[in-house]
Design an enzyme around this catalytic site. Structure first.
Site, PDB file in Angstrom:
ATOM      1  N   GLY A  52       0.848  -1.188   0.000  1.00 50.31           N
ATOM      2  CA  GLY A  52       0.000   0.000   0.000  1.00 50.31           C
ATOM      3  C   GLY A  52       0.879   1.232   0.000  1.00 50.31           C
ATOM      4  N   GLN A  57       3.188   9.981   1.700  1.00 52.71           N
ATOM      5  CA  GLN A  57       4.479   9.278   1.729  1.00 52.71           C
ATOM      6  C   GLN A  57       5.376   9.677   0.566  1.00 52.71           C
ATOM      7  OE1 GLN A  57       2.444   5.223   2.341  1.00 52.71           O
ATOM      8  NE2 GLN A  57       4.388   5.005   3.416  1.00 52.71           N
ATOM      9  N   CYS A 102       6.061  -0.136   7.586  1.00 55.17           N
ATOM     10  CA  CYS A 102       5.699   1.042   6.801  1.00 55.17           C
ATOM     11  C   CYS A 102       6.919   1.493   6.005  1.00 55.17           C
ATOM     12  CB  CYS A 102       5.240   2.172   7.733  1.00 55.17           C
ATOM     13  SG  CYS A 102       4.757   3.664   6.856  1.00 55.17           S
ATOM     14  N   LEU A 103       6.692   1.800   4.738  1.00 51.75           N
ATOM     15  CA  LEU A 103       7.801   2.262   3.881  1.00 51.75           C
ATOM     16  C   LEU A 103       8.377   3.577   4.393  1.00 51.75           C
ATOM     17  CD1 LEU A 103       6.236   1.397   0.410  1.00 51.75           C
ATOM     18  CD2 LEU A 103       8.077   0.161   1.577  1.00 51.75           C
ATOM     19  N   HIS A 144      -4.335   1.584   7.817  1.00 51.92           N
ATOM     20  CA  HIS A 144      -2.966   2.111   7.867  1.00 51.92           C
ATOM     21  C   HIS A 144      -2.805   3.251   6.844  1.00 51.92           C
ATOM     22  CE1 HIS A 144       1.600   1.275   7.941  1.00 51.92           C
ATOM     23  NE2 HIS A 144       1.452   2.012   6.850  1.00 51.92           N
ATOM     24  N   GLU A 145      -3.356   3.062   5.637  1.00 52.49           N
ATOM     25  CA  GLU A 145      -3.213   4.090   4.586  1.00 52.49           C
ATOM     26  C   GLU A 145      -4.061   5.328   4.907  1.00 52.49           C
ATOM     27  OE1 GLU A 145      -0.797   3.534   2.932  1.00 52.49           O
ATOM     28  OE2 GLU A 145      -0.673   1.361   2.929  1.00 52.49           O
ATOM     29  N   HIS A 148      -2.364   7.524   7.243  1.00 54.85           N
ATOM     30  CA  HIS A 148      -1.362   8.403   6.613  1.00 54.85           C
ATOM     31  C   HIS A 148      -2.005   9.719   6.154  1.00 54.85           C
ATOM     32  CE1 HIS A 148       2.409   6.202   6.457  1.00 54.85           C
ATOM     33  NE2 HIS A 148       1.851   5.138   5.905  1.00 54.85           N
TER      34      HIS A 148
HETATM   35  O1  GNR Z   1       4.100  -2.622   2.639  1.00 56.68           O
HETATM   36  C1  GNR Z   1       3.458  -2.445   3.694  1.00 56.68           C
HETATM   37  N1  GNR Z   1       3.151  -3.514   4.456  1.00 56.68           N
HETATM   38  C2  GNR Z   1       2.283  -3.453   5.526  1.00 56.68           C
HETATM   39  C3  GNR Z   1       2.268  -4.526   6.418  1.00 56.68           C
HETATM   40  C4  GNR Z   1       1.414  -4.521   7.485  1.00 56.68           C
HETATM   41  C5  GNR Z   1       0.549  -3.470   7.678  1.00 56.68           C
HETATM   42  C6  GNR Z   1       0.550  -2.394   6.815  1.00 56.68           C
HETATM   43  C7  GNR Z   1       1.415  -2.392   5.742  1.00 56.68           C
HETATM   44  S1  GNR Z   1       1.398  -1.050   4.634  1.00 56.68           S
HETATM   45  C8  GNR Z   1       3.072  -1.082   4.116  1.00 56.68           C
HETATM   46  C9  GNR Z   1       3.320  -0.042   3.041  1.00 56.68           C
HETATM   47  C10 GNR Z   1       3.082   1.328   3.624  1.00 56.68           C
HETATM   48  O2  GNR Z   1       3.869   1.904   4.334  1.00 56.68           O
HETATM   49  N2  GNR Z   1       1.926   1.897   3.370  1.00 56.68           N
HETATM   50  O3  GNR Z   1       1.616   3.090   3.897  1.00 56.68           O
HETATM   51 NI    NI Z   2       2.774   3.219   5.725  1.00 53.19          NI
END
Ligand code: GNR
Ligand code: NI
Length: 181
Positions: A52, A57, A102-103, A144-145, A148
């Protein structure tokens, strides 16, 4: 008009970058600019091996996100989500815990508790209203997204002690990288 802008890999911002703490603005119109952004975000996400990615980001404070839970796979039920101006319309009473990464918080992982299922209303890349029901990893990822877009990182859901340890390490890693070049 025919549009032939090539896709691009964008720079992923990492904590504690202030753009990650801002509340992103709604997209005013779903046009070619937004469709290009969605495609660039997907290419960036695949290159970074994420599932995601949210626009903040890549330094763009707008309410846009992409999700592909099975990157590289080409299965029957494969779904690439391009999501604009999402709103959570329902959450389950039941919670679930998932080890998130998270990236924008590279190399750190922590268990996060969230509602196990959610419903989300959003605009797709044509500007049409859609509503999806998510459970399992999709529910975790979409929450999670959307976090952000509201300036929230998964580390904001863990203890302040753990969060500060991670933030200090990220800052140190960045300072080491900067002094190396
Ligand atoms: O790649 C991602 N893996 C992930 C694993 C568990 C819960 C959420 C994520 S999202 C993350 C990519 C990211 O930072 N998205 O904002
Ligand atoms: Ni993230």
């Amino acid at each position: 008009m025919l549009c032939l802008t090539p896709m691009a890999i964008l720079t992923i911002h990492t904590a504690p970058d202030p753009v990650l703490k801002q509340k992103a603005l709604p997209v005013p119109a779903v046009d070619d600019r937004v469709r290009q952004l969605l495609d660039d975000m997907l290419e960036t996400m695949y290159a970074a091996k994420g599932i995601g990615l949210a626009a903040p980001q890549v330094g763009i404070s707008e309410r846009v996100l992409v999700i592909d839970l099975n990157p590289g796979e080409d299965t029957q039920d494969k779904k690439i989500y391009k999501i604009i101006n999402p709103e959570i319309t329902w959450v389950s009473d039941e919670d679930s815990r998932y080890e998130e990464g998270c990236l924008s918080v590279p190399t750190h992982y922590a268990d996060v508790v969230r509602p196990a299922s959610v419903k989300v209303k959003y605009l797709d890349e044509t500007g049409a209203v859609q509503e999806l029901s998510a459970e399992g990893l999709l529910a975790t990822c979409i929450q999670h997204e959307i976090d952000h877009l509201d300036g929230i990182l998964f580390i904001d859901h863990i203890s302040a002690l753990k969060r500060n340890i991670i933030l200090r390490k990220l800052l140190k890693t960045r300072q080491n990288l900067e002094s190396a070049d």
